[in-house]
Scaffold this active site. Structure first.
Site, PDB file in Angstrom:
ATOM      1  N   GLU A  21     -19.576  34.442 -55.938  1.00  0.00           N
ATOM      2  CA  GLU A  21     -19.867  33.414 -54.936  1.00  0.00           C
ATOM      3  C   GLU A  21     -18.598  33.009 -54.196  1.00  0.00           C
ATOM      4  OE1 GLU A  21     -22.691  30.201 -55.713  1.00  0.00           O
ATOM      5  OE2 GLU A  21     -21.071  28.819 -55.195  1.00  0.00           O
ATOM      6  N   GLY A 111     -30.117  20.800 -51.129  1.00  0.00           N
ATOM      7  CA  GLY A 111     -28.844  20.188 -50.729  1.00  0.00           C
ATOM      8  C   GLY A 111     -28.722  18.811 -51.358  1.00  0.00           C
TER       9      GLY A 111
HETATM   10  P1  FAD Z   1     -34.638  20.851 -55.577  1.00  0.00           P
HETATM   11  O1  FAD Z   1     -35.153  22.098 -56.178  1.00  0.00           O
HETATM   12  O2  FAD Z   1     -35.409  20.268 -54.453  1.00  0.00           O
HETATM   13  O3  FAD Z   1     -34.482  19.783 -56.759  1.00  0.00           O
HETATM   14  C1  FAD Z   1     -33.895  18.509 -56.536  1.00  0.00           C
HETATM   15  C2  FAD Z   1     -34.543  17.498 -57.482  1.00  0.00           C
HETATM   16  O4  FAD Z   1     -35.929  17.352 -57.148  1.00  0.00           O
HETATM   17  C3  FAD Z   1     -34.532  17.953 -58.960  1.00  0.00           C
HETATM   18  O5  FAD Z   1     -34.372  16.798 -59.745  1.00  0.00           O
HETATM   19  C4  FAD Z   1     -35.914  18.581 -59.175  1.00  0.00           C
HETATM   20  O6  FAD Z   1     -36.348  18.462 -60.522  1.00  0.00           O
HETATM   21  C5  FAD Z   1     -36.785  17.763 -58.241  1.00  0.00           C
HETATM   22  N1  FAD Z   1     -37.865  18.567 -57.643  1.00  0.00           N
HETATM   23  C6  FAD Z   1     -37.750  19.817 -57.133  1.00  0.00           C
HETATM   24  N2  FAD Z   1     -38.925  20.211 -56.618  1.00  0.00           N
HETATM   25  C7  FAD Z   1     -39.796  19.203 -56.814  1.00  0.00           C
HETATM   26  C8  FAD Z   1     -41.153  19.016 -56.476  1.00  0.00           C
HETATM   27  N3  FAD Z   1     -41.850  19.972 -55.842  1.00  0.00           N
HETATM   28  N4  FAD Z   1     -41.752  17.818 -56.797  1.00  0.00           N
HETATM   29  C9  FAD Z   1     -41.039  16.849 -57.446  1.00  0.00           C
HETATM   30  N5  FAD Z   1     -39.720  16.976 -57.792  1.00  0.00           N
HETATM   31  C10 FAD Z   1     -39.124  18.144 -57.467  1.00  0.00           C
HETATM   32  N6  FAD Z   1     -25.336  22.743 -52.197  1.00  0.00           N
HETATM   33  C11 FAD Z   1     -24.926  22.947 -50.913  1.00  0.00           C
HETATM   34  O7  FAD Z   1     -24.813  21.988 -50.128  1.00  0.00           O
HETATM   35  N7  FAD Z   1     -24.637  24.218 -50.459  1.00  0.00           N
HETATM   36  C12 FAD Z   1     -24.747  25.308 -51.255  1.00  0.00           C
HETATM   37  O8  FAD Z   1     -24.483  26.424 -50.816  1.00  0.00           O
HETATM   38  C13 FAD Z   1     -25.161  25.123 -52.610  1.00  0.00           C
HETATM   39  N8  FAD Z   1     -25.284  26.183 -53.445  1.00  0.00           N
HETATM   40  C14 FAD Z   1     -25.738  25.984 -54.740  1.00  0.00           C
HETATM   41  C15 FAD Z   1     -25.900  27.098 -55.578  1.00  0.00           C
HETATM   42  C16 FAD Z   1     -26.332  26.944 -56.883  1.00  0.00           C
HETATM   43  C17 FAD Z   1     -26.511  28.145 -57.759  1.00  0.00           C
HETATM   44  C18 FAD Z   1     -26.597  25.640 -57.380  1.00  0.00           C
HETATM   45  C19 FAD Z   1     -27.037  25.460 -58.807  1.00  0.00           C
HETATM   46  C20 FAD Z   1     -26.453  24.533 -56.561  1.00  0.00           C
HETATM   47  C21 FAD Z   1     -26.030  24.679 -55.228  1.00  0.00           C
HETATM   48  N9  FAD Z   1     -25.882  23.605 -54.348  1.00  0.00           N
HETATM   49  C22 FAD Z   1     -25.458  23.797 -53.053  1.00  0.00           C
HETATM   50  C23 FAD Z   1     -26.144  22.224 -54.819  1.00  0.00           C
HETATM   51  C24 FAD Z   1     -27.609  21.787 -54.557  1.00  0.00           C
HETATM   52  O9  FAD Z   1     -27.830  21.679 -53.179  1.00  0.00           O
HETATM   53  C25 FAD Z   1     -27.817  20.429 -55.251  1.00  0.00           C
HETATM   54  O10 FAD Z   1     -27.752  20.577 -56.638  1.00  0.00           O
HETATM   55  C26 FAD Z   1     -29.042  19.638 -54.842  1.00  0.00           C
HETATM   56  O11 FAD Z   1     -28.896  18.308 -55.361  1.00  0.00           O
HETATM   57  C27 FAD Z   1     -30.373  20.172 -55.364  1.00  0.00           C
HETATM   58  O12 FAD Z   1     -30.727  21.315 -54.741  1.00  0.00           O
HETATM   59  P2  FAD Z   1     -32.033  22.139 -55.272  1.00  0.00           P
HETATM   60  O13 FAD Z   1     -32.262  23.240 -54.332  1.00  0.00           O
HETATM   61  O14 FAD Z   1     -31.908  22.447 -56.706  1.00  0.00           O
HETATM   62  O15 FAD Z   1     -33.157  20.994 -55.061  1.00  0.00           O
END
Ligand code: FAD
Length: 291
Positions: A21, A111
């Site tokens: 990454e 995000g």
């Molecule tokens: P989600 O999957 O939407 O989850 C967020 C929260 O909502 C969690 O608590 C989850 O349990 C809950 N949730 C999810 N779906 C639902 C649903 N359908 N109904 C109810 N609750 C739900 N950030 C950046 O800005 N840029 C990047 O390039 C970046 N890369 C990353 C790469 C990796 C491998 C990881 C692990 C994280 C990365 N992040 C990045 C950080 C990420 O954006 C944050 O951790 C963010 O807070 C959550 O993103 P997510 O896609 O997991 O969110």
């Protein structure tokens, strides 16, 4: 240029995969250096290179450009994309550009909510799964998502967090990349829970080589990860000597990866922090194991 491959195909070969990454620069003036980092990382021949997406989307073009650069060097690229601060028009614009640039793989993320702010009331995407649906309807992309072996910091429980991963999988998520972790048992427990919930998409284990004490506070803040005593002892002992900390951080990450592969976790992702030399030393340590 080799034909870019979908990450889902790369993960399905049954072989060990190692991906790296990188993050884009905050300003266009840093692009030449970033392209060099991509070139050096590509020379290690990882299975794919992922490029993060700046929170808020201000550097989205840099993500796409660096993904194109990786593919120019024959390495499939995975472009990250976040949605919580974007509207549909912007996201559709980014997706069209990625398709035009022949980037086939997207890590779809919600995000972070900016510090001190609450969830935007006018958000058009609430969760990563909303973005996954948008991507699915926009073209022939292979979509992945993030997962958190210790639970996402906003989740009320690991169980609830895993339920949201089931939703991701049902929205077309083809693989999950984990947040970094420093104790492999945490990952093994998490994988059992995924099995229990019948989530069977491949999981890519995210490993962060910690070679600098300053990384630690940030790591704990963003990931809420637990640092095992063994790891803390290394940092306490060696962080005053940067060459020793470097060596110890690389050795710790190497050992973690050996243990993962010995336990049949085949897909490894290195959070390189734009340090191809460190990724290279880890890959070199594991050259026979990665064959
Ligand atoms: P989600 O999957 O939407 O989850 C967020 C929260 O909502 C969690 O608590 C989850 O349990 C809950 N949730 C999810 N779906 C639902 C649903 N359908 N109904 C109810 N609750 C739900 N950030 C950046 O800005 N840029 C990047 O390039 C970046 N890369 C990353 C790469 C990796 C491998 C990881 C692990 C994280 C990365 N992040 C990045 C950080 C990420 O954006 C944050 O951790 C963010 O807070 C959550 O993103 P997510 O896609 O997991 O969110």
């Amino acid at each position: 240029m080799v034909k870019p491959m979908k990450i889902s195909d790369i993960l399905n070969t049954g072989r060990v995969t190692v991906s790296c990454e990188l993050f884009p620069p905050k300003h266009g003036s840093g692009m030449a250096d970033a392209q060099n980092v991509v070139r050096e990382t590509a020379s290690l021949r990882p299975s794919f290179i992922s490029i993060t997406y700046g929170a808020g989307g201000g550097t989205s073009n840099h993500t796409a450009s660096l993904a194109v650069e990786a593919q120019k060097h024959g390495i499939p690229a995975l472009a990250h994309l976040t949605c919580v601060s974007s509207d549909r028009q912007t996201i559709r614009g980014v997706l069209s550009k990625l398709a035009a640039d022949k980037i086939e793989n997207i890590l779809a993320l919600r995000g972070d909510i900016p510090n001190g702010q609450s969830f935007p009331t006018d958000a058009q995407y609430h969760h990563a799964c909303d973005l996954m649906k948008e991507i699915q309807s926009s073209g022939d992309f292979c979509v992945g998502g993030a997962c958190y072996p210790e639970g996402h910091p906003e989740s009320e429980s690991l169980e609830k967090d895993i339920e949201s991963l089931k939703i991701k999988a049902d929205c077309g998520c083809r693989f999950l990349t984990t947040q970094m972790f420093f104790d492999n048992n945490i990952l093994y427990n998490f994988l059992y829970r995924l099995l229990h919930h019948k989530i069977d998409v491949p999981v890519i284990a995210g490993i962060m080589p910690v070679t600098d004490r300053r990384q630690i506070a940030r790591i704990c803040k963003i990931s809420g990860t637990v640092l095992p005593q063994r790891f803390r002892a290394i940092v306490d002992k060696f962080s005053g000597n940067s060459a020793a900390m470097n060596q110890a951080g690389i050795a710790y990450a190497t050992e973690q990866i050996i243990d993962l592969i010995a336990n049949d976790v085949r897909n490894i992702h290195i959070y390189t922090m734009n340090k191809p030399d460190i990724a290279g030393r880890i890959m070199n340590n594991l050259s026979e194991i990665f064959k």
